[in-house]
Design a protein around this motif. Structure first.
Motif, PDB file in Angstrom:
ATOM      1  N   ASP A 249       0.682  -0.963  -0.120  1.00  0.00           N
ATOM      2  CA  ASP A 249      -0.001  -0.209   0.156  1.00  0.00           C
ATOM      3  C   ASP A 249       0.899   1.344   0.201  1.00  0.00           C
ATOM      4  O   ASP A 249       0.223   2.194  -0.131  1.00  0.00           O
ATOM      5  N   ASP A 250       2.334   1.237  -0.178  1.00  0.00           N
ATOM      6  CA  ASP A 250       2.984   2.499   0.117  1.00  0.00           C
ATOM      7  C   ASP A 250       3.134   2.904  -1.362  1.00  0.00           C
ATOM      8  O   ASP A 250       3.883   3.954  -1.487  1.00  0.00           O
ATOM      9  N   TYR A 251       2.713   2.213  -2.569  1.00  0.00           N
ATOM     10  CA  TYR A 251       2.904   2.699  -3.635  1.00  0.00           C
ATOM     11  C   TYR A 251       1.342   2.887  -4.293  1.00  0.00           C
ATOM     12  O   TYR A 251       0.638   1.943  -4.047  1.00  0.00           O
ATOM     13  N   ALA A 252       1.434   3.751  -5.038  1.00  0.00           N
ATOM     14  CA  ALA A 252      -0.166   4.129  -5.462  1.00  0.00           C
ATOM     15  C   ALA A 252      -0.926   2.960  -6.648  1.00  0.00           C
ATOM     16  O   ALA A 252      -1.875   2.821  -6.478  1.00  0.00           O
ATOM     17  N   SER A 253       0.347   2.316  -7.360  1.00  0.00           N
ATOM     18  CA  SER A 253      -0.273   1.223  -8.220  1.00  0.00           C
ATOM     19  C   SER A 253       0.791   0.229  -7.906  1.00  0.00           C
ATOM     20  O   SER A 253       1.841   0.140  -8.196  1.00  0.00           O
ATOM     21  N   SER A 254      -0.084  -0.916  -7.954  1.00  0.00           N
ATOM     22  CA  SER A 254       0.434  -2.095  -7.842  1.00  0.00           C
ATOM     23  C   SER A 254       0.228  -3.482  -8.550  1.00  0.00           C
ATOM     24  O   SER A 254      -1.179  -3.272  -8.730  1.00  0.00           O
ATOM     25  N   ILE A 255       0.761  -4.452  -8.821  1.00  0.00           N
ATOM     26  CA  ILE A 255       0.202  -5.631  -9.492  1.00  0.00           C
ATOM     27  C   ILE A 255       0.492  -6.825  -8.426  1.00  0.00           C
ATOM     28  O   ILE A 255       1.645  -7.041  -8.141  1.00  0.00           O
ATOM     29  N   ASN A 256      -0.518  -7.123  -7.777  1.00  0.00           N
ATOM     30  CA  ASN A 256      -0.324  -8.242  -6.661  1.00  0.00           C
ATOM     31  C   ASN A 256      -1.035  -9.554  -7.578  1.00  0.00           C
ATOM     32  O   ASN A 256      -2.195 -10.015  -7.823  1.00  0.00           O
ATOM     33  N   MET A 257       0.174 -10.595  -7.565  1.00  0.00           N
ATOM     34  CA  MET A 257      -0.112 -12.015  -8.150  1.00  0.00           C
ATOM     35  C   MET A 257      -0.232 -12.758  -6.831  1.00  0.00           C
ATOM     36  O   MET A 257       0.304 -12.899  -5.855  1.00  0.00           O
ATOM     37  N   THR A 258      -1.224 -14.061  -6.956  1.00  0.00           N
ATOM     38  CA  THR A 258      -1.220 -15.042  -6.167  1.00  0.00           C
ATOM     39  C   THR A 258       0.039 -16.006  -6.226  1.00  0.00           C
ATOM     40  O   THR A 258       0.757 -16.055  -7.217  1.00  0.00           O
ATOM     41  N   ILE A 259       0.423 -16.689  -5.070  1.00  0.00           N
ATOM     42  CA  ILE A 259       1.301 -17.594  -5.100  1.00  0.00           C
ATOM     43  C   ILE A 259       1.468 -18.487  -6.059  1.00  0.00           C
ATOM     44  O   ILE A 259       2.562 -18.941  -6.544  1.00  0.00           O
ATOM     45  N   SER A 260       0.329 -18.955  -6.627  1.00  0.00           N
ATOM     46  CA  SER A 260       0.077 -19.959  -7.553  1.00  0.00           C
ATOM     47  C   SER A 260       0.227 -19.568  -9.056  1.00  0.00           C
ATOM     48  O   SER A 260       0.119 -20.477  -9.916  1.00  0.00           O
ATOM     49  N   ASP A 261       0.262 -18.288  -9.238  1.00  0.00           N
ATOM     50  CA  ASP A 261       0.416 -17.570 -10.441  1.00  0.00           C
ATOM     51  C   ASP A 261       1.718 -17.887 -11.339  1.00  0.00           C
ATOM     52  O   ASP A 261       2.733 -17.539 -10.661  1.00  0.00           O
ATOM     53  N   PRO A 262       1.657 -18.733 -12.399  1.00  0.00           N
ATOM     54  CA  PRO A 262       2.860 -18.778 -12.810  1.00  0.00           C
ATOM     55  C   PRO A 262       3.663 -17.573 -13.251  1.00  0.00           C
ATOM     56  O   PRO A 262       5.115 -17.656 -13.514  1.00  0.00           O
ATOM     57  N   ASN A 263       3.096 -16.398 -13.322  1.00  0.00           N
ATOM     58  CA  ASN A 263       3.955 -15.231 -13.760  1.00  0.00           C
ATOM     59  C   ASN A 263       4.928 -14.849 -12.740  1.00  0.00           C
ATOM     60  O   ASN A 263       5.625 -13.926 -12.721  1.00  0.00           O
ATOM     61  N   VAL A 264       4.522 -15.313 -11.491  1.00  0.00           N
ATOM     62  CA  VAL A 264       5.467 -15.131 -10.287  1.00  0.00           C
ATOM     63  C   VAL A 264       7.017 -15.564 -10.560  1.00  0.00           C
ATOM     64  O   VAL A 264       7.920 -14.751 -10.601  1.00  0.00           O
ATOM     65  N   ILE A 265       7.013 -16.644 -11.015  1.00  0.00           N
ATOM     66  CA  ILE A 265       8.145 -17.311 -11.273  1.00  0.00           C
ATOM     67  C   ILE A 265       8.753 -16.610 -12.588  1.00  0.00           C
ATOM     68  O   ILE A 265      10.037 -16.315 -12.718  1.00  0.00           O
ATOM     69  N   LYS A 266       8.047 -16.342 -13.612  1.00  0.00           N
ATOM     70  CA  LYS A 266       8.413 -15.593 -14.754  1.00  0.00           C
ATOM     71  C   LYS A 266       8.916 -14.295 -14.432  1.00  0.00           C
ATOM     72  O   LYS A 266      10.254 -13.905 -15.000  1.00  0.00           O
ATOM     73  N   TYR A 267       8.307 -13.413 -13.296  1.00  0.00           N
ATOM     74  CA  TYR A 267       8.907 -12.180 -13.088  1.00  0.00           C
ATOM     75  C   TYR A 267      10.402 -12.419 -12.235  1.00  0.00           C
ATOM     76  O   TYR A 267      11.273 -11.413 -12.470  1.00  0.00           O
ATOM     77  N   LEU A 268      10.421 -13.389 -11.458  1.00  0.00           N
ATOM     78  CA  LEU A 268      11.479 -13.507 -10.760  1.00  0.00           C
ATOM     79  C   LEU A 268      12.802 -13.974 -11.589  1.00  0.00           C
ATOM     80  O   LEU A 268      13.957 -13.655 -11.224  1.00  0.00           O
ATOM     81  N   LYS A 269      12.330 -14.601 -12.652  1.00  0.00           N
ATOM     82  CA  LYS A 269      13.509 -14.839 -13.749  1.00  0.00           C
ATOM     83  C   LYS A 269      13.802 -13.680 -14.586  1.00  0.00           C
ATOM     84  O   LYS A 269      14.710 -14.001 -15.355  1.00  0.00           O
ATOM     85  N   GLY A 270      13.140 -12.567 -14.481  1.00  0.00           N
ATOM     86  CA  GLY A 270      13.421 -11.495 -15.315  1.00  0.00           C
ATOM     87  C   GLY A 270      12.857 -11.494 -16.724  1.00  0.00           C
ATOM     88  O   GLY A 270      13.201 -10.493 -17.539  1.00  0.00           O
ATOM     89  N   GLU A 271      11.751 -12.241 -16.988  1.00  0.00           N
ATOM     90  CA  GLU A 271      10.985 -12.336 -18.191  1.00  0.00           C
ATOM     91  C   GLU A 271       9.942 -11.160 -18.258  1.00  0.00           C
ATOM     92  O   GLU A 271       9.380 -10.717 -17.244  1.00  0.00           O
ATOM     93  N   THR A 272       9.792 -10.678 -19.469  1.00  0.00           N
ATOM     94  CA  THR A 272       8.514  -9.914 -19.814  1.00  0.00           C
ATOM     95  C   THR A 272       7.374 -10.464 -19.571  1.00  0.00           C
ATOM     96  O   THR A 272       7.226 -12.014 -19.984  1.00  0.00           O
ATOM     97  N   ILE A 273       6.129 -10.074 -18.877  1.00  0.00           N
ATOM     98  CA  ILE A 273       5.030 -10.576 -18.732  1.00  0.00           C
ATOM     99  C   ILE A 273       3.907  -9.969 -19.584  1.00  0.00           C
ATOM    100  O   ILE A 273       3.876  -8.817 -19.660  1.00  0.00           O
ATOM    101  N   GLU A 274       3.125 -10.707 -20.115  1.00  0.00           N
ATOM    102  CA  GLU A 274       1.882 -10.085 -20.552  1.00  0.00           C
ATOM    103  C   GLU A 274       0.665 -10.449 -19.841  1.00  0.00           C
ATOM    104  O   GLU A 274       0.339 -11.524 -19.247  1.00  0.00           O
ATOM    105  N   ILE A 275      -0.085  -9.258 -19.192  1.00  0.00           N
ATOM    106  CA  ILE A 275      -1.064  -9.483 -18.294  1.00  0.00           C
ATOM    107  C   ILE A 275      -2.361  -8.916 -18.775  1.00  0.00           C
ATOM    108  O   ILE A 275      -2.527  -7.631 -18.647  1.00  0.00           O
ATOM    109  N   GLU A 276      -3.303  -9.547 -19.771  1.00  0.00           N
ATOM    110  CA  GLU A 276      -4.408  -9.091 -20.306  1.00  0.00           C
ATOM    111  C   GLU A 276      -5.205  -8.356 -19.398  1.00  0.00           C
ATOM    112  O   GLU A 276      -5.802  -7.381 -19.708  1.00  0.00           O
ATOM    113  N   GLU A 277      -5.638  -8.928 -18.207  1.00  0.00           N
ATOM    114  CA  GLU A 277      -6.862  -8.649 -17.291  1.00  0.00           C
ATOM    115  C   GLU A 277      -6.374  -7.253 -16.536  1.00  0.00           C
ATOM    116  O   GLU A 277      -7.485  -6.603 -16.066  1.00  0.00           O
ATOM    117  N   ILE A 278      -5.133  -6.715 -16.701  1.00  0.00           N
ATOM    118  CA  ILE A 278      -5.134  -5.417 -15.918  1.00  0.00           C
ATOM    119  C   ILE A 278      -4.974  -4.230 -17.130  1.00  0.00           C
ATOM    120  O   ILE A 278      -4.640  -3.021 -16.622  1.00  0.00           O
TER     121      ILE A 278
END
Length: 458
Positions: A390-419
């Protein structure tokens, strides 16, 4: 295990009829521990979300054993800084040292950072933590770990303590010295230490420890407390080192450590040892407790010495670039603008408590907010780790089961349609289950990955 005869003889003299129990402990399985980072989450709340099979470490309020089959270093919660992986007995020194909010604290031999992260959590973003390791390579690992833990009020140094005494004489409220030692208490965990012991035994390290103790003593203000610890059994490195300190700095005394069933006490071999209260010191034996070998002594400096005043650094009041001001409009994390300093386009919040630190070999001075680059500002990984979602005005919060979490931690570009319509373009604080991981920059449905390259999931 091929233990040196000289070592075995010394241990037999120390342990007497308990010697065989000590030898039997080498057949026990190695223990694994993690300590919850209470700067980010309470131990109670962590247990509610933990995916691991945890068992409490009885004498560490926020410490837990985990199974050898668990892999906590390969879990997103590790990358969110929710815990630190640490041998159970090694959690004891920083746990024992009383820390009050607002204290100025020094961790003299700090790498890789386990004790510093524990001290920083106790400070709760107040006061000042100066953490140091003479090895520049080890200090880099220290820097990563304290920033991963989200500690903002710090200085990370790589200096010979002999130099630091000229800057911080009588300065600190608390000092922790986890001294270099022969490592006898870790023989069971790491047999390679046995060969090192044969090259450089207790007498070698005793000389180093004596010097460090006197430096630490002189850096402590009257009334302050110092914690000395080793992971060795040798009386030369433990009791004799403390005896040397008390004989050379008589204003110090040993004070009580809260007792726990299983703690053993320091050896009182002479009348002088008894007068000095060596029994107040703590030894952890692997055949008596579920942890490796450790020695801990808590000492206090008397208050009847002249107090040395240290001037705080003057308010810096740097002129802030427009791009930084624009970014900070979206930030609710508390930042004192009077403590901002810009050095070679790097923007820091440097605690005024730090005093004069010019001329020191420093890896980090305060909290790195980010870098100003050609009319744009890029926030730092350290800032993300110090924040809450909540310390920043805009955040993307993923659940622990979201495969995009690992993609992010690996440094990959992510496509997120729903946002696409839910989030504005620009900087996003990327989180997992409400805990920040780092930054990303959103353009349409494409999230450009800004996770720190050297921290990436391997």
């Amino acid at each position: 295990m091929n233990l040196p005869e000289k070592y075995l003889t010394t241990m037999k003299d120390m342990l007497g009829n308990e010697f065989d129990e000590y030898l039997e402990s080498f057949n026990d399985n190695r223990l694994y521990g993690l300590r919850v980072n209470t700067l980010k989450i309470s131990a109670t709340d962590f247990l509610k979300i933990s995916p691991f099979r945890l068992k409490p470490i009885p004498w560490i309020e926020n410490g837990f054993y985990f199974s050898e089959n668990d892999k906590p270093a390969k879990h997103p919660f590790y990358f969110a800084g929710l815990y630190y992986i640490q041998e159970p007995s090694a959690m004891t020194p920083a746990n024992v040292l009383p820390i009050n909010e607002g204290d100025k604290v020094f961790d003299m031999c700090a790498a890789p950072g386990g004790k510093s992260t524990q001290l920083g959590a106790k400070l709760n973003r107040t006061g000042l933590l100066i953490t140091n390791d003479i090895s520049n390579t080890r200090a880099k690992a220290l820097l990563k770990n304290v920033e991963l833990a989200g500690i903002p009020n710090l200085m990370v140094l790589s200096e010979d303590p002999k130099k630091l005494i000229h800057y911080y004489n009588g300065f600190f409220d608390k000092v922790l010295i986890d001294a270099p030692c022969s490592g006898e208490g870790m023989f069971r965990k790491d047999s390679k230490l046995i060969k090192s012991w044969e090259s450089n035994g207790p007498e070698f390290y005793h000389e180093i420890q004596k010097e460090l103790l006197l430096i630490g003593a002189d850096m402590l203000k009257p009334g302050g407390m110092m914690l000395y610890s080793t992971c060795t059994f040798s009386k030369v490195e433990d009791e004799q080192s403390i005896r040397y300190l008390l004989n050379n700095r008589p204003e110090f005394s040993i004070i009580d450590i809260k007792d726990y069933s299983g703690f053993s006490h320091g050896y009182e071999d002479t009348v002088e040892d008894t007068k000095m209260n060596f029994s107040k010191m703590v030894r952890i034996w692997p055949y008596k407790m579920s942890g490796e070998g450790h020695f801990v002594a808590l000492l206090q400096k008397s208050v009847d010495r002249e107090l040395i005043n240290h001037l705080d650094s003057p308010a810096l009041k740097a002129k802030l670039p427009a791009e930084l001001i624009q970014f900070m409009e979206a930030v609710t994390y508390p930042i004192n603008k009077d403590e901002i300093e810009i050095i070679d386009d790097h923007v820091y919040v440097i605690p005024k408590l730090a005093g004069n630190h010019k001329g020191l070999r420093m890896l980090r001075s305060g909290l790195l907010l980010g870098i100003c680059k050609k009319n744009r500002f890029e926030p730092s990984q350290a800032l993300a780790m110090a924040m809450k979602m909540d310390d920043y005005a805009s955040s993307i919060n993923m659940t622990i089961s979201d495969p995009n979490v690992i993609k992010y931690l690996k440094g990959e570009t992510i496509e997120i349609e729903e946002i696409k319509t839910a989030k504005p373009a620009g900087w996003q604080l990327i989180c997992v289950d409400n805990f920040p991981l780092g930054w990303g920059k959103l353009s349409g449905t494409t999230l450009k990955n800004k996770y720190c390259a050297s921290w990436r999931w391997m």
